[in-house]
Design an enzyme around this catalytic site. Structure first.
Site, PDB file in Angstrom:
ATOM      1  N   LYS A   1       0.883  -1.183   0.000  1.00  0.00           N
ATOM      2  CA  LYS A   1       0.000   0.000   0.000  1.00  0.00           C
ATOM      3  C   LYS A   1       0.908   1.215   0.000  1.00  0.00           C
ATOM      4  CE  LYS A   1      -2.349   3.083   1.822  1.00  0.00           C
ATOM      5  NZ  LYS A   1      -1.981   4.446   1.375  1.00  0.00           N
TER       6      LYS A   1
ATOM      7  N   GLU B   1       9.080   1.774  10.923  1.00  0.00           N
ATOM      8  CA  GLU B   1      10.155   2.748  10.667  1.00  0.00           C
ATOM      9  C   GLU B   1       9.500   4.118  10.638  1.00  0.00           C
ATOM     10  OE1 GLU B   1      13.222   2.088  10.588  1.00  0.00           O
ATOM     11  OE2 GLU B   1      13.329  -0.050  10.181  1.00  0.00           O
TER      12      GLU B   1
ATOM     13  N   CYS C   1      13.732  10.532   6.488  1.00  0.00           N
ATOM     14  CA  CYS C   1      13.508  10.156   7.881  1.00  0.00           C
ATOM     15  C   CYS C   1      14.701  10.542   8.752  1.00  0.00           C
ATOM     16  CB  CYS C   1      13.232   8.667   7.976  1.00  0.00           C
ATOM     17  SG  CYS C   1      14.457   7.675   7.139  1.00  0.00           S
TER      18      CYS C   1
ATOM     19  N   GLU D   1       8.857  16.637  14.488  1.00  0.00           N
ATOM     20  CA  GLU D   1       9.380  16.415  13.143  1.00  0.00           C
ATOM     21  C   GLU D   1       8.643  17.329  12.158  1.00  0.00           C
ATOM     22  OE1 GLU D   1       8.315  12.841  10.866  1.00  0.00           O
ATOM     23  OE2 GLU D   1      10.447  12.573  10.468  1.00  0.00           O
TER      24      GLU D   1
HETATM   25  P1  NAD Z   1       2.086   8.675   6.912  1.00  0.00           P
HETATM   26  O1  NAD Z   1       2.169   8.021   8.238  1.00  0.00           O
HETATM   27  O2  NAD Z   1       1.103   9.788   6.733  1.00  0.00           O
HETATM   28  O3  NAD Z   1       1.720   7.611   5.788  1.00  0.00           O
HETATM   29  C1  NAD Z   1       2.580   6.525   5.477  1.00  0.00           C
HETATM   30  C2  NAD Z   1       1.764   5.435   4.824  1.00  0.00           C
HETATM   31  O4  NAD Z   1       0.918   4.848   5.793  1.00  0.00           O
HETATM   32  C3  NAD Z   1       0.832   5.901   3.717  1.00  0.00           C
HETATM   33  O5  NAD Z   1       0.761   4.896   2.732  1.00  0.00           O
HETATM   34  C4  NAD Z   1      -0.502   6.050   4.435  1.00  0.00           C
HETATM   35  O6  NAD Z   1      -1.602   5.943   3.583  1.00  0.00           O
HETATM   36  C5  NAD Z   1      -0.429   4.886   5.413  1.00  0.00           C
HETATM   37  N1  NAD Z   1      -1.169   5.033   6.656  1.00  0.00           N
HETATM   38  C6  NAD Z   1      -1.220   6.106   7.475  1.00  0.00           C
HETATM   39  N2  NAD Z   1      -1.986   5.839   8.560  1.00  0.00           N
HETATM   40  C7  NAD Z   1      -2.407   4.552   8.440  1.00  0.00           C
HETATM   41  C8  NAD Z   1      -3.215   3.694   9.234  1.00  0.00           C
HETATM   42  N3  NAD Z   1      -3.764   4.112  10.380  1.00  0.00           N
HETATM   43  N4  NAD Z   1      -3.417   2.422   8.812  1.00  0.00           N
HETATM   44  C9  NAD Z   1      -2.872   1.995   7.662  1.00  0.00           C
HETATM   45  N5  NAD Z   1      -2.132   2.766   6.850  1.00  0.00           N
HETATM   46  C10 NAD Z   1      -1.884   4.036   7.232  1.00  0.00           C
HETATM   47  O7  NAD Z   1       3.554   9.161   6.545  1.00  0.00           O
HETATM   48  P2  NAD Z   1       4.013  10.027   5.285  1.00  0.00           P
HETATM   49  O8  NAD Z   1       3.625  11.442   5.532  1.00  0.00           O
HETATM   50  O9  NAD Z   1       3.594   9.358   4.032  1.00  0.00           O
HETATM   51  O10 NAD Z   1       5.605   9.873   5.349  1.00  0.00           O
HETATM   52  C11 NAD Z   1       6.422  10.724   6.054  1.00  0.00           C
HETATM   53  C12 NAD Z   1       6.871  10.068   7.333  1.00  0.00           C
HETATM   54  O11 NAD Z   1       7.579   8.862   7.056  1.00  0.00           O
HETATM   55  C13 NAD Z   1       7.824  10.908   8.143  1.00  0.00           C
HETATM   56  O12 NAD Z   1       7.430  10.904   9.491  1.00  0.00           O
HETATM   57  C14 NAD Z   1       9.153  10.204   7.989  1.00  0.00           C
HETATM   58  O13 NAD Z   1      10.056  10.417   9.029  1.00  0.00           O
HETATM   59  C15 NAD Z   1       8.739   8.789   7.867  1.00  0.00           C
HETATM   60  N6  NAD Z   1       9.787   7.999   7.217  1.00  0.00           N
HETATM   61  C16 NAD Z   1      10.505   7.111   7.980  1.00  0.00           C
HETATM   62  C17 NAD Z   1      11.536   6.368   7.413  1.00  0.00           C
HETATM   63  C18 NAD Z   1      12.340   5.394   8.236  1.00  0.00           C
HETATM   64  O14 NAD Z   1      12.984   4.507   7.667  1.00  0.00           O
HETATM   65  N7  NAD Z   1      12.339   5.491   9.543  1.00  0.00           N
HETATM   66  C19 NAD Z   1      11.830   6.531   6.067  1.00  0.00           C
HETATM   67  C20 NAD Z   1      11.089   7.438   5.325  1.00  0.00           C
HETATM   68  C21 NAD Z   1      10.060   8.157   5.915  1.00  0.00           C
END
Ligand code: NAD
Length: 493
Positions: free
Chosen positions: A177, A252, A286, A387
């Protein structure tokens, strides 16, 4: 030019969403829609998980040896090597990553498929010595089943490969997804999955929104494990939902990573390292080094050098190789960053550099933010604790090593940290005391398929990359075999 209208990839077929609805995906450079993405519902999730479960239990995939699975992954790696640049262009268009960052990243991505493809047939169980008479006991590793891989918008294909490569090498099947803000490159990647001969149903993609596609995927009874990369709130919600169904999770999540610049640092190197930490990818990584901790003796000199290095950068079209700063990836993220710039000023921080949306020529239509450095920042401010995921650096000052470590660790997060010093003893001493999953010394933001990445504290649960992590996609079986000729009746002895 007409928009591209994507389809889902389920059970090896390109198919329309069952609700018959699509949503727009924008090009952040122009703010214009360029493609339409299928809007999945619970029904599509069920179709995809069903296909993945069938592919796990019957047909070609479970019949393949680990060596054969390795071959499939390496074939996919070869195709990615061939078509990586085209995929990088799709991803850059969708999330605004500069092409000069995206292309080199995609050039390295096949390594995930080669590394885990090679590892597939090297996962060995053990013969277990035990004191039960006439018993031969051994362990072996078996796949979990259907893995749900949920990814964010900043590096969709790379972060998918961190999950897909070990999961498939271990023999699982996958439902992916991607983020609703950047799904196109993941769907394009499925064309390579198909061409590589990955059997139908082994990898499936459902696109759409968190509530409509993500949430039903997490709790689907046939999903054995959820591997999620995204925000901390998203990770918490996924963790809660998965725990209710006793599913394994890898999370992550976000960070607020500190860069510690000591008085004995090579300042020119440190300036470049800090720029790579927070202004490459516009701070939308991240491991963004978003807190700058400066020793008081070099505080002013460092900020002066940083200001000079940031002056006159070329901002604009991420598709132009000469561009040094591209747009923010999508409108909600752009609005979030602008809101934090206001919060910073309200809290009393001073924008030493930048601090506003870009008014430069050629940036009016897109989501551009000036690279920003705030000084006069305190540990309690929201821009120090939360963040932002943008090109916004909060600079603080310290006087001693103790204070530097305390400031660095004063965060709910613990994803990464950078240490800049030419003193070897200080480098190791500080690295050991930092609460972070990755510590960089005199470098920043390096990544390799061979080295574990992941977070302490609220930055996540588990690790990705490296040989050990394949075990996160396996379960251990202990097999007890009697070598005795006769088994006595336990009620009569
Ligand atoms: P997000 O949490 O809004 O969404 C990430 C994904 O999860 C999307 O596909 C979203 O549709 C899905 N999602 C969100 N809530 C959900 C739920 N309750 N159930 C199921 N699916 C759900 O994050 P984003 O804005 O897309 O990405 C940015 C974030 O990702 C930042 O916080 C960044 O630090 C983090 N990130 C972490 C790493 C790492 O390796 N630690 C790497 C890249 C990005």
């Amino acid at each position: 030019m007409t928009d591209i209208k994507y389809q889902l990839f389920i059970d090896g077929q390109w198919t329309d969403p069952s609700g018959g609805e699509w949503f727009d995906t924008e090009e952040p450079y122009t703010g214009r829609r360029w493609a339409q993405i299928p809007r999945c519902t619970e029904h599509d999730v069920d179709r995809a998980v069903g296909a993945a479960h069938r592919a796990f239990t019957e047909g070609e995939w479970p019949a393949m040896s680990a060596t054969q699975r390795g071959h499939v992954l390496r074939r996919l790696g070869d195709l990615l090597r061939e078509h990586g640049e085209a995929l990088a262009r799709v991803e850059a268009r969708d999330n605004g990553t500069r092409i000069s960052e995206a292309v080199p990243q995609f050039r390295y991505l096949p390594e995930w498929l080669y590394y885990y493809g090679g590892l597939a047939d090297k996962i060995e169980g053990a013969v277990i010595p035990n004191d039960v008479p006439e018993i031969f006991n051994y362990t072996c590793y078996e796949p979990l089943g259907v893995v749900a891989a949920i990814t964010p918008w900043n590096s969709p294909v790379m972060l998918l490969l961190w999950k897909l490569a070990p999961a498939l090498a271990a023999g699982n099947t996958l439902v992916v997804k991607p983020s609703e803000h950047a799904s196109a490159s993941t769907l394009e990647f499925m064309k390579l999955v198909e061409a590589a001969g990955v059997p139908p149903g082994v990898v499936n993609v459902v696109t759409g929104f968190a509530a409509e596609a993500g949430a039903p995927l997490v709790v689907h009874p046939l999903v054995a494990k959820v591997t999620f990369t995204g925000s901390e709130p998203g990770g918490r919600a996924v963790n809660r939902a998965a725990a209710g169904e006793l599913k394994r999770v890898t999370l992550e999540l976000g960070g607020k990573s500190p860069q510690l610049v000591f008085a004995d640092a090579d300042l020119d190197n440190a300036v470049n390292g800090v720029i790579s930490g927070i202004f490459l990818s516009n701070g939308q990584t991240c491991v963004a080094g978003s807190r700058l901790l400066l020793h008081e003796a070099v505080h002013d000199a460092f900020l002066e050098k940083l200001g000079a290095a940031l002056a006159g950068l070329k901002m604009g079209d991420p598709g132009d190789a000469a561009t040094q700063l591209g747009p923010i990836a999508n409108r909600p993220q752009f609005e979030k960053i602008i809101a934090y710039l206001d919060i910073a000023r309200e809290e009393g921080a001073r924008a030493l550099i930048g601090g506003a949306r870009s008014m430069r020529p050629g940036t009016a239509d897109g989501y551009f933010v000036e690279p920003t450095v705030f000084s006069g920042v305190t540990p309690a401010m929201r821009i120090t604790r939360e963040e932002i995921f943008g090109p916004v650096l909060a600079a603080l000052r310290f006087a001693t090593d103790e204070e530097a470590v305390a400031l660095a660790n004063d965060s709910p997060y613990g994803l990464a940290a950078g240490v800049w010093t030419q003193n070897l003893r200080r480098a190791h001493r500080v690295a050991q005391r930092l609460q972070a999953g990755t510590v960089y010394v005199n470098t920043y933001r390096a990544v390799s398929v061979t080295s574990p990445a992941g977070g302490y504290k609220c930055s996540g649960i588990g690790r990705e990359n490296g040989a050990e992590m394949i075990k996160d996609y396996l379960q251990t079986k202990s097999v007890w075999v009697s070598t005795a000729e006769k088994i006595p009746n336990p009620l009569t002895v």
